[in-house]
Design an enzyme around this catalytic site. Structure first.
Site, short mmCIF file in Angstrom:
data_model
loop_
_atom_site.label_atom_id
_atom_site.label_comp_id
_atom_site.label_asym_id
_atom_site.label_seq_id
_atom_site.Cartn_x
_atom_site.Cartn_y
_atom_site.Cartn_z
N LYS A 1 0.84 -1.21 0.00
CA LYS A 1 0.00 0.00 0.00
C LYS A 1 0.88 1.26 0.00
O LYS A 1 0.59 2.23 -0.69
CB LYS A 1 -0.93 -0.01 1.22
CG LYS A 1 -2.09 -0.99 1.05
CD LYS A 1 -2.83 -1.27 2.35
CE LYS A 1 -3.88 -2.36 2.11
NZ LYS A 1 -4.48 -2.89 3.34
N GLN B 1 -4.89 -1.50 9.56
CA GLN B 1 -4.78 -2.85 8.99
C GLN B 1 -5.36 -3.89 9.95
O GLN B 1 -4.99 -3.92 11.12
CB GLN B 1 -3.30 -3.15 8.68
CG GLN B 1 -3.05 -4.45 7.98
CD GLN B 1 -3.58 -4.47 6.55
OE1 GLN B 1 -3.45 -3.50 5.80
NE2 GLN B 1 -4.22 -5.57 6.17
N ASP C 1 -11.42 2.79 3.69
CA ASP C 1 -11.71 1.35 3.62
C ASP C 1 -13.22 1.10 3.56
O ASP C 1 -13.65 -0.01 3.23
CB ASP C 1 -11.16 0.67 4.88
CG ASP C 1 -10.07 -0.35 4.59
OD1 ASP C 1 -9.90 -0.68 3.40
OD2 ASP C 1 -9.43 -0.80 5.55
#
Ligand code: NDP
Length: 296
Positions: free
Chosen positions: A54, A98, A121
């Protein structure tokens, strides 16, 4: 094999390129780069690899990628304090914590603490509600990537029968909402579904997000259907080596389907590309600059 192979790797590369060009425009207009901050707690090997990718992909797309690496012993209060700091930081357009998190931390509490307008997200309950209500927000990256592949292949999805196998908050449920918003007739199947073969068999679109290697068999697929395989499963072969397979028995399904995503190289590469897209959309919204989001 008669099916067209949907090349998610190539589609993701062209999306990342488009995002990179628009991100450069953004930086010129706003006097700063769009910013994505990823928070990694602990040293889970797979998570560390995802986070590094990422970070690298952000930089390549003209987005400032920052990673906070915290020890596995981090407390929930410490993580909440970091999220509050990132919420208040005007240079941060997207926050991604995460998952999975160490067991002393409640991931729902952390997701709920992220500013929904920086939740690139799309996991915050406010964004789940916005998606269900047809309001602008952020949509989870993997299902949005699947929808992009479907629309690229099929154009209008209106009136098609679609089945989503799997009902997780991060893939199955938002995928079903997206297909409903495209006017598909949507069935959500799960582990209690009585006749999965028949449910799949009447569907023009099959999205498999289960986590069971090759669960969906070729004989179940309606001839000509479009099959999107989200599953990523590592299986050990007889000779002791291992390989990645999806939730669909690829060789069988490719003989019947009209089009199918491979594993790897299908849905997988779309997730990071959509994350960058969502971050850039957030940056434009937060600066009040005009952007044709549907063109990204
Ligand atoms: P979850 O484990 O959260 O959900 C799995 C779903 O599958 C559940 O709803 C479960 O039903 C259903 N299910 C399990 N067994 C069966 C069965 N035998 N028949 C029908 N349904 C079943 O998984 P995720 O949604 O997080 O992920 C699914 C897959 O997608 C995984 O392989 C994962 O690795 C992959 N993935 C890939 C991504 C990417 O490409 N970037 C991103 C995210 C996930 P129930 O609710 O009844 O238990």
């Amino acid at each position: 094999m008669s099916a067209t192979i949907i090349d998610g790797k190539a589609f993701a590369a062209s999306l990342r390129e488009r995002v990179g060009a628009v991100a450069a425009d953004f930086a010129r207009a706003a006097g700063r780069q769009a910013g994505l901050t990823v928070v990694l707690v602990g040293e889970d090997a797979a998570s560390s690899v995802y986070v590094r990718s990422k970070e690298r992909a952000s930089i390549a797309a003209n987005i400032a990628g920052t990673v906070h690496r915290l020890p596995a012993t981090t407390t929930q209060d410490e993580l909440l304090a970091l999220v509050a700091t990132l919420n208040a930081d005007p240079a941060v357009d997207g926050i991604l914590v995460q998952l999975p998190l160490p067991k002393q931390i409640d991931s729902h509490a952390i997701i709920a603490a992220i500013d929904p307008d920086k939740d690139v997200d799309g996991f915050h309950p406010v964004n789940a509600g916005r998606l269900a209500s047809g309001l602008p927000g952020f949509v989870p990256c993997t299902p949005l990537g699947c929808l992009m592949l479907l629309k690229d292949r099929l154009g209008s999805l209106s009136g098609l029968e679609a089945v989503v196998v799997g009902r997780s908050n991060i893939v199955g449920k938002p995928m079903a909402q997206l297909l409903l918003a495209e006017s598909c007739t949507v069935t959500i199947a799960h582990s209690r579904t009585r006749d999965l073969a028949a449910t799949v068999g009447r569907s023009d679109i099959v999205v498999a997000a289960v986590g069971v290697p090759e669960l969906v068999r070729g004989a179940w697929i309606k001839p000509g259907a479009t099959v999107i395989d989200v599953g990523i499963n590592r299986v050990t072969l007889a000779d002791g080596t291992s390989k990645l397979v999806g939730d669909v028995a690829f060789e069988e399904a490719a003989d019947v389907a009209g089009a199918i995503t491979p594993v790897p190289g299908g849905v997988g590469p779309m997730t990071i590309a959509v994350l960058l897209r969502n971050t850039l959309v957030s940056a434009y919204r937060r600066e009040g600059l005009a952007l044709d989001e549907s063109a990204l």
